[in-house]
Design an enzyme around this catalytic site. Structure first.
Site, PDB file in Angstrom:
ATOM      1  CD  GLU A 157      -3.126   0.949   2.000  1.00 16.28           C
ATOM      2  OE1 GLU A 157      -3.487  -0.226   2.236  1.00 16.28           O
ATOM      3  OE2 GLU A 157      -3.798   1.956   2.316  1.00 16.28           O
ATOM      4  NE  ARG A 158      -2.290   5.326  -0.401  1.00 16.14           N
ATOM      5  CZ  ARG A 158      -3.208   5.659  -1.300  1.00 16.14           C
ATOM      6  NH1 ARG A 158      -2.896   5.766  -2.566  1.00 16.14           N
ATOM      7  NH2 ARG A 158      -4.446   5.853  -0.933  1.00 16.14           N
ATOM      8  CG  ASN A 199      -5.352  -0.109   5.864  1.00 17.43           C
ATOM      9  OD1 ASN A 199      -5.962   0.429   6.791  1.00 17.43           O
ATOM     10  ND2 ASN A 199      -4.784   0.590   4.904  1.00 17.43           N
ATOM     11  CD  GLU A 283      -7.659   6.270   5.848  1.00 17.60           C
ATOM     12  OE1 GLU A 283      -6.850   5.353   5.688  1.00 17.60           O
ATOM     13  OE2 GLU A 283      -7.473   7.430   5.446  1.00 17.60           O
ATOM     14  NE  ARG A 333      -8.217  13.582   7.168  1.00 20.42           N
ATOM     15  CZ  ARG A 333      -7.818  12.854   6.135  1.00 20.42           C
ATOM     16  NH1 ARG A 333      -8.549  12.818   5.027  1.00 20.42           N
ATOM     17  NH2 ARG A 333      -6.701  12.152   6.187  1.00 20.42           N
ATOM     18  CE  LYS A 357      -1.293   8.758   9.004  1.00 19.18           C
ATOM     19  NZ  LYS A 357      -1.884   8.652   7.666  1.00 19.18           N
ATOM     20  CG  ASP A 362      -2.921  10.953   5.166  1.00 21.84           C
ATOM     21  OD1 ASP A 362      -1.895  10.497   5.685  1.00 21.84           O
ATOM     22  OD2 ASP A 362      -3.650  10.300   4.407  1.00 21.84           O
ATOM     23  CD  GLU A 390      -0.588   8.283   0.741  1.00 17.05           C
ATOM     24  OE1 GLU A 390      -0.093   7.881   1.815  1.00 17.05           O
ATOM     25  OE2 GLU A 390      -1.813   8.304   0.520  1.00 17.05           O
TER      26      GLU A 390
HETATM   27  C1  GCU Z   1      -3.290   7.448   4.092  1.00 15.79           C
HETATM   28  C2  GCU Z   1      -3.068   6.494   2.965  1.00 15.79           C
HETATM   29  C3  GCU Z   1      -3.696   5.165   3.233  1.00 15.79           C
HETATM   30  C4  GCU Z   1      -3.252   4.653   4.600  1.00 15.79           C
HETATM   31  C5  GCU Z   1      -3.518   5.684   5.670  1.00 15.79           C
HETATM   32  C6  GCU Z   1      -2.970   5.328   7.043  1.00 15.79           C
HETATM   33  O1  GCU Z   1      -4.625   7.838   4.140  1.00 15.79           O
HETATM   34  O2  GCU Z   1      -3.564   7.048   1.766  1.00 15.79           O
HETATM   35  O3  GCU Z   1      -3.339   4.292   2.206  1.00 15.79           O
HETATM   36  O4  GCU Z   1      -3.877   3.471   4.906  1.00 15.79           O
HETATM   37  O5  GCU Z   1      -2.921   6.898   5.315  1.00 15.79           O
HETATM   38  O6  GCU Z   1      -2.055   6.007   7.475  1.00 15.79           O
HETATM   39  O7  GCU Z   1      -3.449   4.426   7.677  1.00 15.79           O
END
Ligand code: GCU
Length: 675
Positions: A157-158, A199, A283, A333, A357, A362, A390
């Protein structure tokens, strides 16, 4: 698949006399290590290989102190628990050909070995006999961690550097590359790692089951030999998805029992595991909110399950409503993290660390510091940054992020008179916590050069070095990385350093202006799309019309500025005092508003975009000057990306500038073409 040595090249040192003739006639360096543990073995192995490569010497291993003393030149590893350097600090002293690396813990010896090798290369020390040096270092941050977002099917992912080198077709990979990677990240002081995406879905949920224990055990051992602790991202709904329960409610005793038994089983099979990383209620991930519980309830339930085994729970604060209606003018947000976590400050178990973060949104190219850093006082905290680019060019653009991280670390949150910076807080200095540190979402994959863009390796190198020693300057780190990767040649140093140091500001200039962010294509997050997120559900709006742009986040607007300590709340809240690079994050501003430069907001947008695009052109020229000084294949690979960046930066510039021209119909003062 082949892979490069990245910065562990150990190019032979210039000026070292080429030894001719037989192996016996070569100079000899003796290493003495009386400690038999895996970490010191790794240190010795590294020294052996590196010194042979740097000096073309024969390497001898002394069996005892007397043998070492009688050698001409040598390095000795000494473990001395009374030194007071913690588990990871080291002391190095070199005089008359003998170098002693001392530490109170094994990892300290490994870091000392890497520090010595770095020094020999940076100073191009031609002869150990004349090398006099002393250094003592204790890492600034207890945790120096990397998070991989690798999925078990091998996708990342990314990820912008190929596929995962940890997973393929739902199997765990352990091969030469794994060890090469462990060496690489240990060399810059990384001491913790998650290998699977936050995730956690499908087979990844089963990482904490018999299906994967054997491989994970092997992997954790391999990393442990380099002082690196393995952690796993877990699925909060594992009691349902893996355990067959009907709930994952953290206050339900069946759920607690399930996790207690699971933890016992896990640590029986994986005694070296560090703990879990959790993305909950974020998310689409399950979490305590599903059951009307708080994040403290969720984290603490896991914390007590892992506690008997010394396990830790790293809990992410990236929690916000990703189903927002763009017409809803109240919800902001940026406020979500603070709103969720401040009320439960002090409610977390002592083996929980919150992972925050750097900014409230983000990983945009510019954001204010998350107000949680200045807010939380009774909770363990770690700073999360993203070196996977990203939102900063996805490793197709060069974007050296270390200057940005330095700014983040040096930012004063005003939570404490003496120790108020983010660096103070996350290193544990402000509140005296031992569980503290820095994490990066990492940027490696199975591309032969590890990071897709060769120059992106500077971010991985730099993150580790900075997390270990936050006083290092970005320029110094860049210089170190260039030397070890490409050698010490003056022009190579000069030009690559220039490119690296200009790259983040340039990227900021040709992409989204003044802290507004998000003008990217949805989902891919690559390339310009000014309104791409404007009418979407993600809470990321700029609200540009023909007169003004930006969101009022002051107390007259969403009230976000109120989450900061004074004087920050007032500074951010006032248009004329707000730092201009964040102006549009905090304020809604008219295009004819005059900035400190004397330019209007609109003209500033036009100018910075043109300027940034020009800088991207300059990167190509600076690189082209290095042809013949950099190995050809690498040279071409980087050139190709820099050419792409130049075109893409122009695209960014033209799309953004034309967007504002079309909104306002105000031409550029310098008469440049807008479309
Ligand atoms: C961003 C990213 C996602 C990732 C998320 C996270 O939104 O685009 O792909 O899952 O950060 O930090 O969990």
């Amino acid at each position: 698949m082949e892979f490069t040595k990245a910065w562990l090249q150990y190019h032979s040192i210039k000026g070292v006399k080429e030894t001719e003739g037989s192996e016996e006639s070569k100079t000899e360096i003796t290493i003495y290590n009386e400690h038999k543990c895996d970490i010191t073995k790794s240190a010795v192995e590294e020294l052996q290989m590196a010194l042979a490569s740097l000096y073309g010497s024969r390497i001898a291993l002394a069996q005892n102190e007397a043998e070492f003393q009688s050698a001409t030149a040598g390095i000795r590893l000494v473990l001395n628990t009374s030194l007071g350097l913690g588990q990871e600090g080291y002391h190095i002293r070199s005089a008359q050909g003998k170098i002693t690396i001392s530490a109170s813990g094994e990892a300290g010896l490994l870091y000392g070995a890497f520090a010595l090798l770095r020094k020999l290369q940076l100073d191009q020390v031609p002869d150990l006999m004349t090398f006099t040096w002393e250094e003592e270092k204790i890492p600034a941050n207890p945790f120096r961690m990397l998070n991989h977002w690798d999925n078990m099917d091998g996708e990342i992912e990314r990820g912008y550097s190929g596929k995962s080198f940890f997973f393929e077709k739902e199997e765990i990979l352990i091969n030469d590359r794994t060890k090469a990677y462990a060496r690489m990240i240990a060399s810059v002081g990384i001491n913790a790692l998650t290998i699977n995406n936050v995730n956690v879905k499908g087979a990844a949920t089963e990482l904490i089951s018999d299906r994967y224990y054997d491989k994970l055990d092997k992997l954790s051992g391999l990393f442990a030999a380099y002082g690196i602790k393995l952690y796993l991202s877990i699925n909060f709904a594992a009691p349902i998805d893996l355990g067959g329960l009907t709930t994952a409610d953290p206050c339900d005793s069946r759920v607690c029992d399930w996790w207690n038994r699971k933890a016992q089983e896990i640590w029986e099979r994986l005694p070296l595991l560090g703990g879990f990383l959790v993305k909950a209620d974020s998310e689409g991930r399950s979490g305590p909110f599903t059951y009307g519980r708080t994040h403290a309830d969720g984290a603490n339930m896991l914390a007590q399950a892992v506690k008997p085994y010394g396990g830790l729970i790293i809990w992410r604060c990236f929690v916000y409503n990703c189903q927002q209606d763009w017409r809803d003018l109240k919800t902001d947000r940026a406020k979500a993290g603070y709103d969720h976590f401040m009320p439960i400050d002090g409610k977390f178990a002592d083996n929980v660390i919150l992972q925050i973060k750097n900014g409230p949104m983000d990983f945009q190219v510019r954001e204010p510091i998350s107000p949680l850093f200045g807010g939380l006082k009774k909770t363990n905290m770690m700073l999360e940054v993203q070196i996977a680019q990203e939102y900063t060019g996805q490793q197709m653009h060069v974007c050296y992020l270390i200057p940005w991280f330095k700014e983040i670390l040096e930012f004063n949150t005003y939570c404490d008179e003496e120790h108020g910076t983010v660096a103070d807080i996350i290193s544990g200095k402000t509140y005296g916590n031992a569980l503290a540190g820095m994490v990066a979402v990492t940027n490696t994959g199975n591309d032969s050069n590890w990071t897709g863009h060769d120059l992106a390796a500077a971010n991985l190198y730099g993150f580790g070095r900075l997390a270990f020693d936050m006083t290092l300057a970005s320029e110094e780190i860049a210089g170190e990385w260039i030397s070890q990767t490409y050698g010490n040649e003056g022009k190579v140093q000069e030009n690559i350093k220039k490119i690296l140091l200009m790259s983040w500001p340039a990227y900021e200039k040709y992409t989204s202006p003044l802290g507004i962010g998000w003008m990217v294509k949805p989902n891919s997050h690559f390339g310009p799309d000014v309104d791409g997120y404007e009418y979407d559900r993600w809470g990321t709006y700029h609200k540009a019309d023909h007169k003004a742009i930006g969101l009022d986040r002051t107390m007259k607007g969403t009230g976000y500025t109120g989450q900061y300590n004074e004087p920050l709340a007032s500074i951010y809240g006032e248009l004329t005092r707000c730092p201009e690079e964040l102006l549009l994050f905090f304020h809604r501003v008219e295009y004819d508003y005059v900035l400190s430069s004397g330019k209007t907001l609109l003209q500033h947008i036009y100018d910075t975009h043109f300027e940034g695009a020009q800088e991207a052109e300059l990167f190509v020229r600076l690189w082209e000057e290095l042809q013949g000084m950099i190995e050809e294949e690498t040279y071409q690979r980087v050139l190709q990306r820099l050419n792409f960046q130049r075109e893409h930066a122009k695209e960014w510039c033209d799309v953004i500038n034309s967007y504002f021209y079309r909104k306002t119909l105000i031409p550029d003062a310098q008469g440049r073409t807008l479309y």
